[in-house]
Design a protein around this motif. Structure first.
Motif, PDB file in Angstrom:
ATOM      1  N   THR A 243      -5.438  -1.740  -6.207  1.00 29.91           N
ATOM      2  CA  THR A 243      -5.157  -0.714  -5.463  1.00 29.91           C
ATOM      3  C   THR A 243      -5.446   0.456  -6.546  1.00 29.91           C
ATOM      4  N   ALA A 244      -6.342   1.345  -6.440  1.00 24.09           N
ATOM      5  CA  ALA A 244      -7.057   2.349  -7.284  1.00 24.09           C
ATOM      6  C   ALA A 244      -6.679   3.866  -6.602  1.00 24.09           C
ATOM      7  N   PRO A 245      -6.232   4.771  -7.337  1.00 19.31           N
ATOM      8  CA  PRO A 245      -6.043   5.934  -6.864  1.00 19.31           C
ATOM      9  C   PRO A 245      -7.321   7.038  -6.478  1.00 19.31           C
ATOM     10  N   ILE A 246      -7.370   7.706  -5.623  1.00 17.05           N
ATOM     11  CA  ILE A 246      -8.228   8.314  -5.045  1.00 17.05           C
ATOM     12  C   ILE A 246      -8.003   9.778  -5.604  1.00 17.05           C
ATOM     13  N   ARG A 247      -8.909  10.484  -6.550  1.00 21.82           N
ATOM     14  CA  ARG A 247      -8.381  11.821  -6.790  1.00 21.82           C
ATOM     15  C   ARG A 247      -9.625  12.839  -6.359  1.00 21.82           C
TER      16      ARG A 247
ATOM     17  N   ILE B  68       0.894  -1.330  -0.098  1.00 16.73           N
ATOM     18  CA  ILE B  68      -0.090   0.239  -0.074  1.00 16.73           C
ATOM     19  C   ILE B  68       0.896   1.323  -0.031  1.00 16.73           C
ATOM     20  N   MET B  69       1.991   1.298   0.905  1.00 16.20           N
ATOM     21  CA  MET B  69       2.986   2.513   0.987  1.00 16.20           C
ATOM     22  C   MET B  69       3.556   2.756  -0.241  1.00 16.20           C
ATOM     23  N   ARG B  70       3.783   1.674  -0.999  1.00 17.72           N
ATOM     24  CA  ARG B  70       4.529   1.851  -2.316  1.00 17.72           C
ATOM     25  C   ARG B  70       3.662   2.602  -3.301  1.00 17.72           C
ATOM     26  N   ASP B  71       2.268   2.112  -3.358  1.00 21.99           N
ATOM     27  CA  ASP B  71       1.339   2.536  -4.339  1.00 21.99           C
ATOM     28  C   ASP B  71       0.722   3.973  -3.930  1.00 21.99           C
ATOM     29  N   VAL B  72       0.949   4.280  -2.663  1.00 22.73           N
ATOM     30  CA  VAL B  72       0.507   5.423  -2.380  1.00 22.73           C
ATOM     31  C   VAL B  72       1.589   6.631  -2.586  1.00 22.73           C
ATOM     32  N   LEU B  73       2.813   6.296  -2.512  1.00 22.28           N
ATOM     33  CA  LEU B  73       3.752   7.153  -2.895  1.00 22.28           C
ATOM     34  C   LEU B  73       4.268   7.187  -4.316  1.00 22.28           C
ATOM     35  N   SER B  74       3.994   6.412  -5.049  1.00 16.29           N
ATOM     36  CA  SER B  74       4.661   6.165  -6.471  1.00 16.29           C
ATOM     37  C   SER B  74       3.434   6.075  -7.579  1.00 16.29           C
ATOM     38  N   SER B  75       2.629   5.190  -7.146  1.00 15.55           N
ATOM     39  CA  SER B  75       1.746   4.929  -8.273  1.00 15.55           C
ATOM     40  C   SER B  75       0.298   5.791  -8.593  1.00 15.55           C
ATOM     41  N   ASN B  76       0.105   6.075  -9.784  1.00 17.27           N
ATOM     42  CA  ASN B  76      -1.011   6.740 -10.298  1.00 17.27           C
ATOM     43  C   ASN B  76      -2.241   6.247 -10.850  1.00 17.27           C
TER      44      ASN B  76
ATOM     45  N   ASN C 236     -10.237  16.962  -6.917  1.00 15.22           N
ATOM     46  CA  ASN C 236     -10.072  18.169  -7.713  1.00 15.22           C
ATOM     47  C   ASN C 236      -8.737  17.816  -8.579  1.00 15.22           C
ATOM     48  N   ASN C 237      -8.836  16.757  -9.332  1.00 18.38           N
ATOM     49  CA  ASN C 237      -7.743  16.233  -9.996  1.00 18.38           C
ATOM     50  C   ASN C 237      -6.338  16.086  -9.305  1.00 18.38           C
ATOM     51  N   GLN C 238      -6.539  16.056  -7.917  1.00 14.75           N
ATOM     52  CA  GLN C 238      -5.255  15.940  -7.116  1.00 14.75           C
ATOM     53  C   GLN C 238      -5.381  14.630  -6.599  1.00 14.75           C
ATOM     54  N   LYS C 239      -4.220  13.868  -6.358  1.00 15.40           N
ATOM     55  CA  LYS C 239      -3.993  12.658  -5.752  1.00 15.40           C
ATOM     56  C   LYS C 239      -4.336  12.699  -4.183  1.00 15.40           C
ATOM     57  N   TYR C 240      -5.507  12.168  -3.764  1.00 18.55           N
ATOM     58  CA  TYR C 240      -5.700  12.204  -2.105  1.00 18.55           C
ATOM     59  C   TYR C 240      -5.035  11.182  -1.721  1.00 18.55           C
ATOM     60  N   GLY C 241      -5.295   9.913  -2.183  1.00 17.39           N
ATOM     61  CA  GLY C 241      -4.760   8.654  -1.361  1.00 17.39           C
ATOM     62  C   GLY C 241      -5.047   7.514  -2.592  1.00 17.39           C
ATOM     63  N   ILE C 242      -4.939   6.254  -1.839  1.00 16.29           N
ATOM     64  CA  ILE C 242      -5.632   5.116  -2.515  1.00 16.29           C
ATOM     65  C   ILE C 242      -6.689   4.338  -2.080  1.00 16.29           C
ATOM     66  N   LEU C 243      -7.317   3.474  -2.763  1.00 16.22           N
ATOM     67  CA  LEU C 243      -8.300   2.506  -2.388  1.00 16.22           C
ATOM     68  C   LEU C 243      -7.746   1.303  -2.365  1.00 16.22           C
ATOM     69  N   TYR C 244      -7.800   0.388  -1.103  1.00 17.05           N
ATOM     70  CA  TYR C 244      -7.058  -0.851  -1.155  1.00 17.05           C
ATOM     71  C   TYR C 244      -8.489  -1.760  -1.199  1.00 17.05           C
TER      72      TYR C 244
END
Length: 605
Positions: A153-157, A125-133, A159-167
């Protein structure tokens, strides 16, 4: 012929082949189908999960945006909006978490609500949070439960900005359960197909094997010697042609068998009544045939040695190889002697060849030469012994006569001594020649046995009295004779000579002051005589030779005492000529006992 069991029959082989073909086809189809179905099911499962994860990630992003716009200062309102989006998810999902860009879990499903507010420790999770879009997917097996799961793991955006991810983590076990159900259906279909195939193959095989079974019965009849029956040709197919060929072969086989049987009877008669042993081998030298005479000479049973090497049968493996026998032109001697008898054999070998000249085996012809070899050996020993016995006195006489010629005759005392020695040696040669002539007559049966009814105890007494009166040594005779009278039918002169020889030997070899025991006892219908001395005795290994011609225990002493070495040989011939038997017992340096038995007179019995 033993009936072929069903599991060894052609019908069973047909059924097995057809069943294996169907099984192989079903297995190939099943493997391909299940593999494709598995790939399709898993890919479809993952695509659905990815689509579901994207939609939920979008909804969560919108919920966060609305919550921020409504109340920026209250983070609990954001968490509540996210929690509302996670409710009512698919029951197959094992775990669902929302992690912000700092790795803090801000929302989770009901089962994992205890971790909300904590920083995640999952490296994935940490790897995808930090580096994956992008949306990422993973497959793994749970170490605790062993379940196979799919992770997205899907990125949460926002206002077009990465907030975090959904695991999202969902189990594969439902898919694999469906695959197992499909496999069971395929296995059931395969078993049903095999049963149907086995039944059809059985009836199909029966239509082919039925004519073959009928032909087998006819072949069995022919193998038992019934050449009159023929195989019926029902159809003109390949099996019908086989039946015609078999009938033709049967006719030729009947003629060949008749010829072979006639030749076999002739050969068996020849081998049976041959006086020589015959052993036949195959090309490798293994025994395949031997006649009765060979069994007798080699002291074996043909059933025990058939298939064994000829080298082992003839006991020549140490000295020869099979290839040596193929090229051998001379005969070889075989010694099959044992403790009980002497057996000497001569073997000649002949090579058996096929029509094309190839070697096909060996024929060994075995002759019994025991008697011939023994006669030759006895003749050689006899000539050597006679030559030796005559050479010694002749050499002595020649030496003394040469001494007399050289001047010793002028010395009366010395001349008398030399002449006495010469006379003694001459008398010794005369005794030797007389003994040889007597043995020759005994060997050729050129004599008559003059049997007379004799009181044996009184007869022995008179002989002992004569020896006691004429003895010159300090020797005592001990008589152990039974009381009463015992009559025997014997040749008195020849029996007197036997006892004289035995007593003379006992006196020659007995020491001064020794005892000679003369014992007579009755044993059933025979009377037994034992004459014992206290002389040097005879070694145990030489007891069997004591009755051989020219045998002496001490040759030098025997010649000095005037012995010829023929006394006991003559005694043996005379005792056996009167229906008795004679033998010796002795211990070295403790004396010798000569035993002989004679049959009692019939009136006495």
């Amino acid at each position: 012929m033993k009936k072929v069991g069903f599991f060894k029959s052609i019908q069973f082989k047909f059924v097995i082949i057809y069943a294996l073909l169907i099984l192989l086809a079903m297995q190939l189809i099943g493997v391909f189908f299940t593999d494709r179905l598995k790939t399709y099911s898993l890919d479809n499962f993952e695509n659905a999960l990815i689509s579901q994860s994207k939609i939920m990630a979008y909804n969560i992003g919108e919920a966060i945006r609305e919550a921020r716009e409504t109340n920026n200062s209250n983070p609990n309102n954001v968490a509540k909006q996210v929690k509302n989006q996670l409710s009512g998810v698919d029951s197959g999902i094992r775990e669902m978490e929302v992690i912000d860009s700092n790795g803090v879990i801000i929302a989770a499903d009901d089962k994992h609500s205890s971790v909300i507010g904590e920083r995640t420790t999952n490296e994935l999770i940490m790897r995808d949070v930090l580096s994956s879009n992008e949306v990422n997917r993973y497959r793994r097996t749970d170490r605790n439960s062993g379940e196979r799961v799919d992770i997205v793991t899907a990125p949460i955006r926002v206002n077009n900005q990465k907030y975090g991810i959904l695991y999202v983590e969902k189990t594969f076990e439902g898919v694999y359960a469906q695959l197992r159900t499909i496999n069971q259906i395929l296995a059931t279909a395969t078993i049903f197909s095999l049963l149907v195939t086995a039944v059809l193959a059985f009836f199909l095989a029966r239509t082919i094997t039925k004519p073959l079974v009928q032909m087998q019965r006819q072949v069995l009849a022919v193998s038992h010697g019934n050449f009159t029956r023929k195989v019926e040709m029902v159809e003109k197919d390949e099996i019908g042609q086989l039946a015609a060929s078999f009938n033709n072969m049967t006719k030729k086989l009947r003629d060949a068998t008749a010829t072979t049987e006639s030749e076999r009877r002739k050969l068996k008669s020849v081998l049976t009544y041959m006086t020589d042993g015959v052993v036949a081998t195959d090309r490798k030298g293994n025994v395949i045939l031997m006649n009765n005479r060979a069994e007798e000479l080699l002291d074996v049973y043909r059933h025990d040695v058939t298939g064994n090497s000829l080298l082992d049968l003839l006991k020549i493996r140490k000295n020869y190889k099979i290839m040596d026998l193929y090229g051998m032109t001379d005969s070889i001697m075989l010694d099959f002697s044992n403790d009980e008898q002497t057996v000497l054999l001569r073997a000649n070998f002949s090579v058996v060849k096929k029509e094309n000249g190839a070697v096909n085996g060996l024929i060994a012809v075995i002759h019994d030469v025991t008697e011939q070899e023994q006669v030759d050996m006895e003749r050689r020993e006899f000539v050597a012994n006679v030559s030796h016995e005559l050479r010694t006195p002749l050499t002595t006489m020649k030496s003394y006569l040469e001494a007399l010629q050289d001047g010793a005759v002028s010395d009366p005392q010395l001349a008398t001594k030399f002449l006495d020695v010469t006379q003694m040696e001459t008398e010794r040669m005369i005794r030797l020649v007389n003994d040889l002539l007597q043995l020759s007559r005994l060997d050729t049966k050129d004599y008559k046995i003059n049997l007379q009814r004799t009181d044996y105890v009184a007869f022995c007494d008179r002989i002992i009295d004569r020896f006691e009166m004429s003895k010159k040594q300090n020797i005592q005779f001990v008589r152990k004779l039974p009381e009463g009278t015992f009559y025997v039918q014997v040749d008195r002169d020849k029996l007197t000579q036997v006892i004289d020889n035995i007593l003379s030997n006992a006196m020659k070899y007995s020491p001064e002051g020794g005892l000679i025991t003369f014992r007579v006892i009755r044993k059933g219908q025979k009377i037994r005589t034992m004459i014992s001395d206290q002389g040097v005795g005879i070694p145990k290994e030489n007891l069997a030779k004591v009755f051989n011609r020219f045998y002496r225990v001490d040759r030098a002493r025997s010649r000095k005492l005037g012995g010829t070495g023929l006394g006991l040989a003559i005694a043996k011939e005379m005792i056996e000529a009167q229906g008795g038997d004679i033998w010796a017992e002795s211990e070295w340096n403790r004396g010798t006992t000569i035993h002989f038995i004679l049959p009692l007179d019939r009136e006495e019995v």
